[in-house]
Design a protein around this motif. Structure first.
Motif, short mmCIF file in Angstrom:
data_model
loop_
_atom_site.label_atom_id
_atom_site.label_comp_id
_atom_site.label_asym_id
_atom_site.label_seq_id
_atom_site.Cartn_x
_atom_site.Cartn_y
_atom_site.Cartn_z
N ARG A 60 -6.15 13.17 5.85
CA ARG A 60 -4.74 13.36 5.51
C ARG A 60 -4.32 12.21 4.61
N LYS A 61 -3.69 12.55 3.50
CA LYS A 61 -3.18 11.52 2.60
C LYS A 61 -1.70 11.32 2.87
N GLN A 62 -1.31 10.06 2.98
CA GLN A 62 0.08 9.72 3.28
C GLN A 62 0.70 8.95 2.12
N GLN A 63 1.89 9.30 1.76
CA GLN A 63 2.70 8.54 0.80
C GLN A 63 4.10 9.12 0.90
N CYS A 64 5.00 8.66 0.07
CA CYS A 64 6.35 9.22 0.09
C CYS A 64 6.26 10.70 -0.25
N ASN A 65 7.00 11.53 0.49
CA ASN A 65 6.96 12.98 0.25
C ASN A 65 7.97 13.43 -0.80
N HIS A 66 8.81 12.54 -1.25
CA HIS A 66 9.80 12.85 -2.30
C HIS A 66 10.61 14.09 -1.95
N CYS A 67 11.41 13.93 -0.91
CA CYS A 67 12.22 15.03 -0.38
C CYS A 67 13.15 15.61 -1.44
N GLN A 68 13.46 16.89 -1.29
CA GLN A 68 14.46 17.52 -2.14
C GLN A 68 15.82 16.85 -1.94
N GLU A 69 16.12 16.60 -0.67
CA GLU A 69 17.35 15.89 -0.33
C GLU A 69 16.97 14.68 0.49
N PRO A 70 16.63 13.57 -0.16
CA PRO A 70 16.02 12.45 0.54
C PRO A 70 16.95 11.81 1.57
N ALA A 71 16.39 11.60 2.77
CA ALA A 71 17.15 10.92 3.82
C ALA A 71 17.45 9.49 3.40
N CYS A 72 16.49 8.85 2.71
CA CYS A 72 16.68 7.46 2.31
C CYS A 72 17.88 7.34 1.36
N ALA A 73 17.96 8.28 0.41
CA ALA A 73 19.05 8.24 -0.56
C ALA A 73 20.38 8.54 0.12
N SER A 74 20.34 9.48 1.07
CA SER A 74 21.56 9.83 1.80
C SER A 74 22.02 8.66 2.67
N ALA A 75 21.05 7.92 3.21
CA ALA A 75 21.39 6.85 4.14
C ALA A 75 21.76 5.55 3.44
N CYS A 76 21.32 5.39 2.21
CA CYS A 76 21.51 4.09 1.54
C CYS A 76 22.98 3.86 1.22
N PHE A 77 23.52 2.72 1.67
CA PHE A 77 24.95 2.49 1.44
C PHE A 77 25.23 1.78 0.12
N VAL A 78 24.20 1.56 -0.70
CA VAL A 78 24.45 1.06 -2.05
C VAL A 78 23.83 1.97 -3.12
N THR A 99 0.86 -1.19 0.00
CA THR A 99 0.00 0.00 0.00
C THR A 99 0.89 1.23 0.00
N TYR A 100 0.98 1.89 -1.15
CA TYR A 100 1.89 3.04 -1.22
C TYR A 100 1.27 4.33 -0.71
N THR A 101 -0.06 4.33 -0.63
CA THR A 101 -0.69 5.52 -0.06
C THR A 101 -1.88 5.13 0.80
N VAL A 102 -2.10 5.85 1.88
CA VAL A 102 -3.29 5.66 2.70
C VAL A 102 -3.86 7.02 3.06
N VAL A 103 -5.18 7.04 3.26
CA VAL A 103 -5.85 8.25 3.73
C VAL A 103 -6.38 7.95 5.12
N ASN A 104 -6.06 8.83 6.07
CA ASN A 104 -6.54 8.65 7.44
C ASN A 104 -7.49 9.79 7.80
N LYS A 105 -8.41 9.47 8.71
CA LYS A 105 -9.43 10.45 9.12
C LYS A 105 -9.11 10.98 10.51
N TYR A 106 -9.22 12.30 10.67
CA TYR A 106 -8.92 12.90 11.97
C TYR A 106 -10.09 13.77 12.40
N ASN A 107 -10.57 13.53 13.59
CA ASN A 107 -11.59 14.41 14.16
C ASN A 107 -10.89 15.39 15.07
#
Lengths: 386, 368
Positions: B106-124, B88-96
């Motif tokens: 609120r819709k959740q999915q990858c935020n596609h950072c300008q400087e992604p932490a995942c890319a910075s952290a990945c050692f390959v 599930t790449y995206t979910v919508v949650n309900k908040y009261n």
């Protein structure tokens, strides 16, 4: 072994055999059914006991290798000489099995060499950890190899390796400095997830400084264990120097712990995290800092002043536990602290089982090596070269 | 300062990034990557979202993900808080939330950072920040260490824990393949309320600011994603503070900035540690040498002193012996003279004759 067939199945060995057999079953489950089948890891908690204990604590507690060899060969504390081989042996086994344990945790264990040979993610602190640990395992293997070579009688290679002692020791300290600190630096990227009392841009410094405490405490702690089980394997020099080594290490650990206490204090001050001390996490932080940093520092000092081995040994237990608690806090307990309790991680019994299995394999291998090879004693034919 | 390409920053060695940081300082700027100029993004406006889960369905279909157990038109799913996972790449949650009579989604999915932490952290280097703004992942390189999941400030990447053979990290790709084909991301295309707007990130920021300016009562005065984690391609408008929608409070510092200090220390350690350690070795050796020399000196002194003392004693003894010898000779001479005199007198007395005065009586005595 044939001569004492009867005495082989001692209660200790039966327990060891039982753990090893159970570990093999769990190993099969892990690789046949996947990580999810044996762990409580999930998308919010990607790192658990295998990283928090096997990797974080394993590497820290194997620091005795660089601490002892640097003391002896670089800082001229010659009376530590008999402690170098046991420490290097433990360090080598520790690191080797850190890598083995890591294979359980990785999704694609067979791709472990990828960061080194295929695609170098040099912006990653984990790349630094990987590169240093891979190199350091090799360095430790060479540093340790004279024990095996003397046992096997390969005099020429052994004499050549002995000549490399100085550069290898320096390389060992450089590599240890980098990866011990990088293990802490791994969490610098996640300020939002790690509790402010533990998060700091100085995490790499904390990890490196505390690894020295871990190393010296482990040398004392292991010494205690080895004297219980392998006393008969120790030569006169080892026995004569053992107390001096313990007191020396204790004195160093006492000072380093005191310094560590103060840099932690300054860090809390610099980040202005005082308000968190009044919370539950704050209480737990104080337990770590007072019970497992300041208390062992004080106990070590007392033990050294009174020349009391018993106090020093108790202090070493606190020192070792302190490292385990600190690494657990950073990697698990204070990590994801903002998640609701239901989404927090607690290890599955099978994860614990694998960790116990790995520790047992290390102890068994150590016993084998210390029984067969000149680790706790000097080989009578090779005394000259020391 | 000249704008550095993020990929070259990612690709550079620790040394290079450390030097980059130094250069940036010298230039008076920061080394923060401001994003590709034509990077796209998506704006999610919570005030428009009705929680219909159509975006979830579209995402599932365009990415060929397995069908979930509950159908997408089953809105009771919204009653429980969910997160993205490997299927599930995206979910919508309900908040009261307090102060509003209707729920906020609120819709959740990858935020596609300008400087992604995942890319910075990945050692390959399994993650890539693409010029279109998307962050994509190459499963062929992935070792499965899951450091990207630790690093991600939004806890987005998910892992296939139950796959023993080829477990991969999964996350939204911003429909990178569709963007390349000139299509909209699946979720944006299907959204019936235009709660999702796809466009250049720069334009989206302008749109978001305009909406806040026009309807200040409707919006919280914050565009989530503008600065979070150094800025993200996905941007969010909300009627309530974003934290109330479970959005993590994330600082402005990007992942590479967070770690550049630690990485920059590496070449310093490599450079200076061997010198200091060899120095420590040299000092301890030198001390040993000096101690040995001092010991040798002390021994020499002691030997010399002993020798001098012995010489003195010998000399004194010799002198004494000489004196004694002289005295003995003297004594013997005197004794002999006395004896000779005595003998002469006895002879003289025995003779008592009118002996010749001029007889050479003393001559034999002298010679004796």
């Amino acid at each position: 072994m044939n001569d004492n067939q009867k005495s082989f199945w001692t209660p200790g060995n039966v327990l060891t055999a039982f753990i090893l057999a159970g570990g093999l079953v769990l190993t099969f489950l892990r690789f046949y059914k996947g990580i999810g089948a044996v762990t409580n890891l999930d998308d919010n908690n990607p790192w658990g006991l295998w990283i928090g204990f096997d990797l974080m604590c394993g590497v820290a507690l194997a620091a005795g290798g660089y601490v002892t060899s640097a003391s002896c060969y670089l800082f001229g504390l010659k009376h530590y000489h008999s402690a170098v081989r046991p420490a290097i042996t433990t360090a080598f086994l520790g690191y080797f099995f850190v890598v083995v344990a890591l294979l359980y945790d990785l999704g694609h264990p067979w791709r472990l060499p990828y960061p080194l040979v295929l695609s170098q993610g040099t912006t990653s602190l984990l790349f630094e950890v990987g590169l240093c640990v891979a190199t350091y395992v090799s360095v430790l293997f060479i540093e340790w190899s004279p024990a095996a070579l003397e046992w096997l009688g390969f005099r020429k290679i052994r004499n050549f390796v002995i000549k490399l002692t100085l550069p290898l020791t320096i390389l060992g300290v450089v590599l240890s400095t980098m990866h011990q600190s990088s293990l802490g630096a791994l969490f610098v990227i996640a300020p939002g997830k790690l509790h402010p009392l533990w998060y700091s841009s100085f995490l790499p410094v904390f990890f490196f400084i505390s690894s020295m405490v871990a190393g010296s405490s482990m040398v004392i702690f292991e010494g205690t264990l080895a004297h219980k089980g392998l006393h008969h394997k120790m030569d006169e020099t080892h026995l004569k120097e053992a107390e001096g080594v313990a007191f020396g290490m204790a004195k160093a650990a006492s000072f380093i712990l005191m310094g560590y206490f103060f840099i932690k204090l300054f860090d809390i001050t610099m980040d202005d995290d005082w308000q968190y001390l009044a919370t539950g996490y704050g209480a737990w932080f104080l337990v770590e800092i007072f019970g497992f940093v300041l208390l062992p520092s004080f106990l070590y000092a007392l033990g050294v002043r009174e020349r009391n081995m018993k106090i020093v040994r108790i202090a070493s237990v606190f020192g070792v536990l302190g490292i385990v608690i600190n690494r657990f806090n950073v990697s698990m307990i204070a990590f994801n602290w903002q998640l609701p309790a239901a989404e927090r991680y607690f290890p599955n019994w099978m994860e614990v089982g694998i960790s116990i299995f790995i520790v047992t394999v290390i102890i068994t291998t150590y016993r084998f090596i210390a029984t067969k090879m000149p680790v706790l004693y000097e080989h009578p034919e090779y005394k000259d070269a020391h | 300062m000249h704008r550095r390409k993020f990929l070259s920053l990612l690709g550079g060695a620790g040394l290079a990034s450390a030097m980059g940081a130094t250069k940036a300082k010298a230039g008076g700027g920061t080394h923060t990557f401001k994003g590709y100029p034509d990077a796209m993004g998506v704006l999610h406006d919570s005030t428009r979202c009705i929680g219909c889960r159509k975006c979830e369905q579209a995402c599932n279909e365009v990415n060929n993900l397995p069908k979930p157990s509950a159908a997408f038109d089953d809105l009771t799913v919204l009653d429980t808080k969910r997160r993205t996972d490997a299927k599930t790449y995206t979910v919508v949650n309900k908040y009261n939330t307090a102060g509003l009579e209707h729920p906020v989604f609120r819709k959740q999915q990858c935020n596609h950072c300008q400087e992604p932490a995942c890319a910075s952290a990945c050692f390959v280097k399994a993650f890539t920040k693409n010029p279109d703004g998307s962050v994509t992942y190459n499963g062929d390189l992935c070792v499965g260490c899951r450091y990207c999941m630790v690093a991600c400030p939004f806890s987005v990447p998910a892992f296939e824990y139950d796959d023993p053979l080829d477990p991969l990290v999964q996350k939204c790709t911003m429909c990178h393949p569709r963007i390349q084909e000139g299509k909209l991301p699946g979720c944006v295309e299907i959204c019936p309320k235009e709660a999702l707007t796809f466009g250049k990130r720069e334009d989206l920021l302008a749109i978001a600011r305009e909406r806040i300016r026009k309807y200040p009562d409707r919006y919280e005065k914050h565009i989530y994603g503008e600065t979070e984690a150094g800025g993200t391609s996905w941007l969010y408008l909300s009627p309530v503070p974003h934290a109330e929608l479970g959005m993590p409070v994330v600082g402005k510092t990007s992942a590479p900035e967070l770690t550049s200090g630690a990485l920059g220390a590496v070449p310093m350690v490599v450079g200076i540690w061997p010198v200091l350690l060899a120095g420590a070795y040299g000092i301890s050796k030198r001390k040993e040498k000096i101690a040995a020399e001092e010991r040798a000196e002390a021994v020499k002194d002691a030997v010399n002193a002993t020798k001098a003392e012995a010489d003195g004693a010998l000399k004194a003894a010799m002198e004494k012996a000489d004196k004694e010898k002289a005295a003995a000779v003297d004594r013997e001479v005197k004794k002999a003279v006395a004896e000779a005199e005595k003998a002469f007198e006895e002879k003289l007395a025995a003779a008592q004759a009118p002996a010749d005065e001029a007889d050479a009586g003393e001559t034999p005595e002298e010679e004796a």
